[in-house]
Write a protein that holds these residues in place. Structure first.
Motif, PDB file in Angstrom:
ATOM      1  N   VAL A   1     -53.061  13.581  48.169  1.00 21.31           N
ATOM      2  CA  VAL A   1     -53.434  12.996  46.875  1.00 21.31           C
ATOM      3  C   VAL A   1     -53.290  11.389  47.031  1.00 21.31           C
ATOM      4  CG1 VAL A   1     -51.863  12.316  44.612  1.00 21.31           C
ATOM      5  CG2 VAL A   1     -52.243  14.635  45.470  1.00 21.31           C
TER       6      VAL A   1
ATOM      7  N   MET B   1     -47.736  17.809  40.268  1.00 18.60           N
ATOM      8  CA  MET B   1     -48.559  18.658  39.549  1.00 18.60           C
ATOM      9  C   MET B   1     -49.973  18.855  40.281  1.00 18.60           C
ATOM     10  SD  MET B   1     -49.942  19.312  35.730  1.00 18.60           S
ATOM     11  CE  MET B   1     -50.110  17.619  35.142  1.00 18.60           C
ATOM     12  N   LEU B   2     -50.640  17.449  40.594  1.00 16.95           N
ATOM     13  CA  LEU B   2     -51.877  17.476  41.254  1.00 16.95           C
ATOM     14  C   LEU B   2     -51.790  17.944  42.552  1.00 16.95           C
ATOM     15  CD1 LEU B   2     -54.941  16.607  41.031  1.00 16.95           C
ATOM     16  CD2 LEU B   2     -54.347  14.266  41.915  1.00 16.95           C
ATOM     17  N   SER B   3     -50.513  17.727  43.317  1.00 20.63           N
ATOM     18  CA  SER B   3     -50.587  18.223  44.712  1.00 20.63           C
ATOM     19  C   SER B   3     -50.433  19.594  44.734  1.00 20.63           C
ATOM     20  CB  SER B   3     -49.467  17.275  45.630  1.00 20.63           C
ATOM     21  OG  SER B   3     -48.438  17.398  44.937  1.00 20.63           O
TER      22      SER B   3
ATOM     23  N   PHE C   1     -55.262  16.421  33.825  1.00 24.38           N
ATOM     24  CA  PHE C   1     -55.215  17.512  34.438  1.00 24.38           C
ATOM     25  C   PHE C   1     -56.435  18.319  33.759  1.00 24.38           C
ATOM     26  CE2 PHE C   1     -54.008  21.706  35.786  1.00 24.38           C
ATOM     27  CZ  PHE C   1     -54.015  21.747  36.950  1.00 24.38           C
TER      28      PHE C   1
ATOM     29  N   MET D   1     -55.670  10.513  37.958  1.00 22.27           N
ATOM     30  CA  MET D   1     -54.281  11.470  37.968  1.00 22.27           C
ATOM     31  C   MET D   1     -53.882  10.960  39.623  1.00 22.27           C
ATOM     32  SD  MET D   1     -53.937  15.245  37.073  1.00 22.27           S
ATOM     33  CE  MET D   1     -52.428  15.836  37.331  1.00 22.27           C
TER      34      MET D   1
ATOM     35  N   TYR E   1     -51.617  21.370  42.697  1.00 20.65           N
ATOM     36  CA  TYR E   1     -52.886  22.266  42.221  1.00 20.65           C
ATOM     37  C   TYR E   1     -53.835  22.273  43.539  1.00 20.65           C
ATOM     38  CZ  TYR E   1     -57.656  22.545  40.109  1.00 20.65           C
ATOM     39  OH  TYR E   1     -58.741  22.944  40.302  1.00 20.65           O
TER      40      TYR E   1
ATOM     41  N   GLN F   1     -44.671  16.677  36.645  1.00 19.78           N
ATOM     42  CA  GLN F   1     -45.826  15.930  36.546  1.00 19.78           C
ATOM     43  C   GLN F   1     -46.257  15.251  37.866  1.00 19.78           C
ATOM     44  OE1 GLN F   1     -43.345  16.238  34.140  1.00 19.78           O
ATOM     45  NE2 GLN F   1     -44.472  17.354  32.746  1.00 19.78           N
ATOM     46  N   VAL F   2     -45.327  14.698  38.478  1.00 19.96           N
ATOM     47  CA  VAL F   2     -45.777  14.017  39.797  1.00 19.96           C
ATOM     48  C   VAL F   2     -46.293  14.904  40.752  1.00 19.96           C
ATOM     49  CG1 VAL F   2     -44.871  12.569  41.415  1.00 19.96           C
ATOM     50  CG2 VAL F   2     -44.148  11.775  39.111  1.00 19.96           C
TER      51      VAL F   2
ATOM     52  N   ALA G   1     -50.421  25.065  33.383  1.00 16.65           N
ATOM     53  CA  ALA G   1     -51.326  24.264  34.330  1.00 16.65           C
ATOM     54  C   ALA G   1     -51.960  25.284  35.109  1.00 16.65           C
ATOM     55  CB  ALA G   1     -50.602  23.181  35.179  1.00 16.65           C
TER      56      ALA G   1
ATOM     57  N   PRO H   1     -49.698  18.141  50.953  1.00 17.81           N
ATOM     58  CA  PRO H   1     -50.699  17.958  49.661  1.00 17.81           C
ATOM     59  C   PRO H   1     -50.281  16.640  49.001  1.00 17.81           C
ATOM     60  CG  PRO H   1     -49.309  19.785  49.275  1.00 17.81           C
ATOM     61  CD  PRO H   1     -48.964  19.275  50.540  1.00 17.81           C
TER      62      PRO H   1
END
Lengths: 309, 290
Positions: free
Chosen positions: A55, B141-143, A276, A284, B145, B138-139, B232, A51
């Motif tokens: 990103v 978080m997106l991955s 987010f 992000m 998600y 936080q770093v 989150a 993932p």
């Protein structure tokens, strides 16, 4: 003559047997290594590495049409005011907190290391680590609200000394919020640092210090010439772990001041969370790559410093 | 005579140092005293003391370390009349238990591999694991998600549990426990014909106990306090852990807030007291360099 050759032959044979045995062991080791690693490795690949590559790819694409857009997202992030503010605040927080924590920890650790049973003192300092942030927030509010204990105490002090009158400062809603966060970080992490310093100090051989004392070194000389240089390893560790823990201050910041706090404590963590929530995944992604890359470089540098000691 | 005076002086000095050290330490624990008194106060008394805080008056907060009318009224209300609270408490327990169990199954063997089999690639992977351990939420978080979304796990407990199981922090701690096992012991077991898995179970697990338990203790305190991940990835409030629910209680229900805080605190205190040696050990392991 013949005998000699035979002896030679058998030693080479032995060598071959030994070498293949060694290779066999290595192969077996490698197989065992990957068998034991497999679950963890697979999970890390699926949940983190792959993932993260995704990103990275997304940071070069638009979020809706998924078209390639070069460094557009990065440009957006770097011109974003909130990003600048958050970077500045996070940096300021780290620069203030870590030296403070390191020094406070050492000041406490020095006398504690000489006590015979420091168990109770250590537990008392460690205890905040066990207190969930959610339970401590109500206490923080009682302390730092306008009509809270801190102002009560300061006002009483002013009354007593006659130097100032009643104080009604709102610590959480003004730039003082930054210092509330610093205090709560120190409060929480002093025990952690203390334990690490103690482990370092107790690892220094007593003979070394005794020898210096016999040679007439004063306490201060002992400290600066022997103890401090021997604590370099502990220092690196403490800095890295304090840095790791400094990101968790977001909990306190969020719970006492919400998602959009006073601008002095608007940290990177707030920004990431707000992006987010607003589904700004393009920004992000770019910011994740930047911050992640920066941290990677810093960690590698520190590791290098560590190893080259 | 002189010696005696010196002895007394030494004793005085050490006692003075002890008190000086205890002073800030007590301050460190003062918040818990506030919580305890608040939790046994009646609602009326609490309201009277705390009202300056939320009414924005000029008066200051007031407090008594021993309430005028100590009562367990709020405990009773929360425990017997608020079933939602149990759901949240149970959520917290379930999340922490599943995460720790998963970390045991996944992380401990990995730590064993790092500590025992010095094959090619070991060192490189280890550095990667250390870096992953140090990355803040936080770093990632997106991955996280993205992967949770594609697996359809968002808004379930699995969204919290699965990524946490593969955290590399417990691997690092358990590694600290394993690396003190002498290689000769393992060689000897091999010569006696023990398989690798058997060696892991019969030598590794018992001798590496301290590392494993410290990973569990530090893990418990960390995940009992977890906020970022559920905030989150979980939307339904029924699935929230306690740590997210507590801050939602308003001043008007201060009594609840104190009692709920106390009940959240109790398991953490138990683990702290029971596992303090392992906690310290764990902190030291976390600071070990390769």
């Amino acid at each position: 003559m013949k005998k000699g050759i035979r002896v030679q032959e058998s030693t080479t044979n032995k060598h071959i047997v030994k070498a293949s045995k060694y290779r066999g062991k290595r192969l077996k080791d490698a197989r065992a290594f990957f068998t034991f690693m497999m679950p963890s490795l697979l999970g890390t690949l699926v949940f983190v590495i792959i993932p993260f590559l995704d990103v990275f790819k997304r940071s070069f694409h638009t979020v809706i049409t998924k078209q390639f857009c070069g460094f557009q997202n990065y440009r957006t992030v770097f011109t974003n005011q909130a990003f600048g503010l958050a970077i500045k605040n996070t940096f300021r927080f780290t620069i203030v907190c870590i030296p403070l924590l390191v020094v406070i920890g050492l000041i406490i650790a020095m006398p504690v290391s000489r006590l015979k049973n420091a168990g109770v003192i250590k537990s008392l300092y460690l205890f905040p680590l066990a207190m969930p942030t959610a339970t401590i927030v109500i206490v923080w509010k009682m302390l730092f609200y306008k009509q809270g204990f801190l102002n009560l105490f300061l006002s009483k002090l002013g009354e007593l000394t006659g130097l100032w009158g009643e104080i009604h400062k709102d610590y959480l809603g003004s730039s003082a919020a930054f210092w509330v966060l610093v205090a709560s970080y120190i409060w929480k992490n002093t025990g952690y640092t203390l334990v690490l310093w103690l482990a370092g100090i107790l690892g220094i051989s007593n003979e070394l210090i005794e020898a210096a004392r016999v040679d007439g070194a004063s306490e201060l000389q002992c400290f600066f010439k022997i103890i401090l240089p021997n604590l370099k390893g502990s220092l690196y560790t403490i800095v890295i772990l304090s840095f790791l823990n400094s990101f968790k201050i977001y909990r306190e910041a969020y719970l006492t001041a919400g998602a959009y706090p006073e601008q002095d404590i608007y940290l990177l963590q707030h920004l990431f969370n707000n992006w987010f929530v607003n589904l700004d995944f393009d920004k992000m992604a770019a910011a994740t790559v930047c911050v992640g890359g920066f941290l990677f470089v810093v960690i590698m540098l520190l590791q290098h410093l560590w190893d080259s000691r | 005579m002189m010696e005696k005076a010196e002895l007394i002086f030494e004793k005085l000095k050490s006692n003075l140092i002890k008190t000086l050290l205890l002073l800030p330490a007590v301050f460190v624990c003062l918040p818990i005293i506030l919580l305890i008194t608040g939790s046994v106060m009646g609602s009326g008394e609490l309201k009277q003391y705390l009202s300056p805080l939320f009414l924005d008056s000029v008066e200051f907060i007031n407090w008594k370390l021993i309430p005028d009318y100590p009562t367990f009224e709020n405990y009773g209300k929360l425990l017997f009349l608020t079933p939602q609270f149990f759901v949240l408490f149970w959520n917290s327990i379930k999340l922490v238990a599943c995460i720790l169990a998963g970390q045991l199954i996944v992380g401990v063997p990995a730590a064993w591999a790092f500590a025992i089999y010095k094959v090619k690639g070991n060192r490189m992977l280890f550095v990667l694991y250390v870096v992953l351990m140090l990355l803040p939420f936080q770093v990632t978080m997106l991955s996280s998600y993205l992967v949770l979304n594609s697996l359809g796990l968002l808004d379930t407990h699995k969204a919290i549990i699965l990524p946490a199981i593969f955290s590399t922090f417990p691997v690092f701690l358990a590694y600290g426990g394993f690396r003190s096992i002498p290689m000769q012991l393992i060689e000897a077991a091999r010569i006696d014909g023990a398989g690798e898995f058997k060696i892991f179970c019969h030598i590794g697990l018992p001798l590496g106990k301290s590392g494993i338990l410290s990973a569990m203790v530090l893990g418990f305190l960390e995940y009992w306090n977890m906020m970022e991940q559920p905030m989150a990835f979980i939307e339904s409030k029924a699935l929230w852990p306690l740590s997210l629910y507590l801050p939602e209680i308003t001043w008007a229900q201060a009594g609840y807030a104190f009692v709920a805080s106390m009940i959240t605190l109790i398991p953490a205190v138990f683990v702290f007291i029971w596992g303090q040696d392992y906690l310290e050990q764990g902190i030291i392991f976390s600071g070990l360099k390769e």
